[in-house]
Motif scaffolding. Structure first.
Motif, PDB file in Angstrom:
ATOM      1  N   LYS A  44       0.840  -1.208   0.000  1.00 55.79           N
ATOM      2  CA  LYS A  44       0.000   0.000   0.000  1.00 55.79           C
ATOM      3  C   LYS A  44       0.874   1.256   0.000  1.00 55.79           C
ATOM      4  O   LYS A  44       0.631   2.199  -0.757  1.00 55.79           O
ATOM      5  CB  LYS A  44      -0.927   0.005   1.209  1.00 55.79           C
ATOM      6  CG  LYS A  44      -1.825   1.223   1.259  1.00 55.79           C
ATOM      7  CD  LYS A  44      -2.798   1.193   2.418  1.00 55.79           C
ATOM      8  CE  LYS A  44      -3.679   2.427   2.353  1.00 55.79           C
ATOM      9  NZ  LYS A  44      -4.573   2.562   3.461  1.00 55.79           N
ATOM     10  N   GLU A  47       2.705   1.858  -3.371  1.00 56.50           N
ATOM     11  CA  GLU A  47       1.763   2.331  -4.390  1.00 56.50           C
ATOM     12  C   GLU A  47       1.492   3.827  -4.199  1.00 56.50           C
ATOM     13  O   GLU A  47       1.496   4.595  -5.161  1.00 56.50           O
ATOM     14  CB  GLU A  47       0.458   1.541  -4.308  1.00 56.50           C
ATOM     15  CG  GLU A  47      -0.542   1.939  -5.375  1.00 56.50           C
ATOM     16  CD  GLU A  47      -1.825   1.126  -5.314  1.00 56.50           C
ATOM     17  OE1 GLU A  47      -2.854   1.682  -5.706  1.00 56.50           O
ATOM     18  OE2 GLU A  47      -1.791  -0.041  -4.869  1.00 56.50           O
ATOM     19  N   GLU A  48       1.265   4.251  -2.963  1.00 57.83           N
ATOM     20  CA  GLU A  48       1.011   5.668  -2.692  1.00 57.83           C
ATOM     21  C   GLU A  48       2.232   6.523  -3.025  1.00 57.83           C
ATOM     22  O   GLU A  48       2.094   7.607  -3.586  1.00 57.83           O
ATOM     23  CB  GLU A  48       0.586   5.872  -1.237  1.00 57.83           C
ATOM     24  CG  GLU A  48      -0.802   5.347  -0.954  1.00 57.83           C
ATOM     25  CD  GLU A  48      -1.246   5.591   0.481  1.00 57.83           C
ATOM     26  OE1 GLU A  48      -0.696   6.491   1.158  1.00 57.83           O
ATOM     27  OE2 GLU A  48      -2.168   4.865   0.931  1.00 57.83           O
TER      28      GLU A  48
END
Length: 148
Positions: A44, A47-48
């Motif tokens: 996560k 990806e950010e």
């Protein structure tokens, strides 16, 4: 006339300071990113970072993540680098700066690496310094760089 020139120079200095992150801001962003990887998970977080989520971009600062073998895991400045090996990348003076970052993260956990890099704003090769920090429990590190 002299007062006018002084005020113009001060204004230009303030404009530069507002568009360029400081060493303290870079270090703080890197430390915040490591904490986020630990709390949200690497997938996560990476990806950010790569999608330039606004909480991971500040002025010209962005987060990048690299495995100690040089494979890019996330890159807030150029998403196309994700998955590529940069371990043999050299700066204008021939310095293997990604390898140096990796070695520093493995040996000391964190610190600064100086190198030359093309500034995307000026298109010139300029002195840059990145704060790198090992990602606990992994074989990677995060970094945030500043132009000096």
């Amino acid at each position: 006339m002299a007062l006018f020139l002084i005020s113009q120079l001060l204004f230009m200095g303030l404009a530069f300071a507002q568009t360029h992150g400081t060493a303290a801001e870079a270090k703080a962003l890197a430390e915040k990113a490591v904490a986020y990887v630990k709390s949200a998970g690497a997938d996560k977080a990476f990806e950010e970072f790569s999608n330039r989520d606004p909480k991971w971009v500040d002025k010209d600062l962005y987060v990048f993540a690299v495995k100690t073998d040089g494979i890019v895991l996330a890159h807030g400045g150029n998403k196309a680098l994700v998955g590529k090996s940069l371990i043999d990348m050299k700066d204008a003076n021939g310095k293997l700066f990604i390898k140096e970052m990796s070695d520093l993260a493995k040996a000391k956990g964190n610190g600064w690496v100086d190198y030359l890099f093309t500034n995307p704003q000026t298109k010139k090769t300029e002195p840059k310094s990145s704060f790198v920090i090992a990602i606990p429990g992994s074989d990677g590190f995060l970094g945030v760089g500043i132009y000096k």
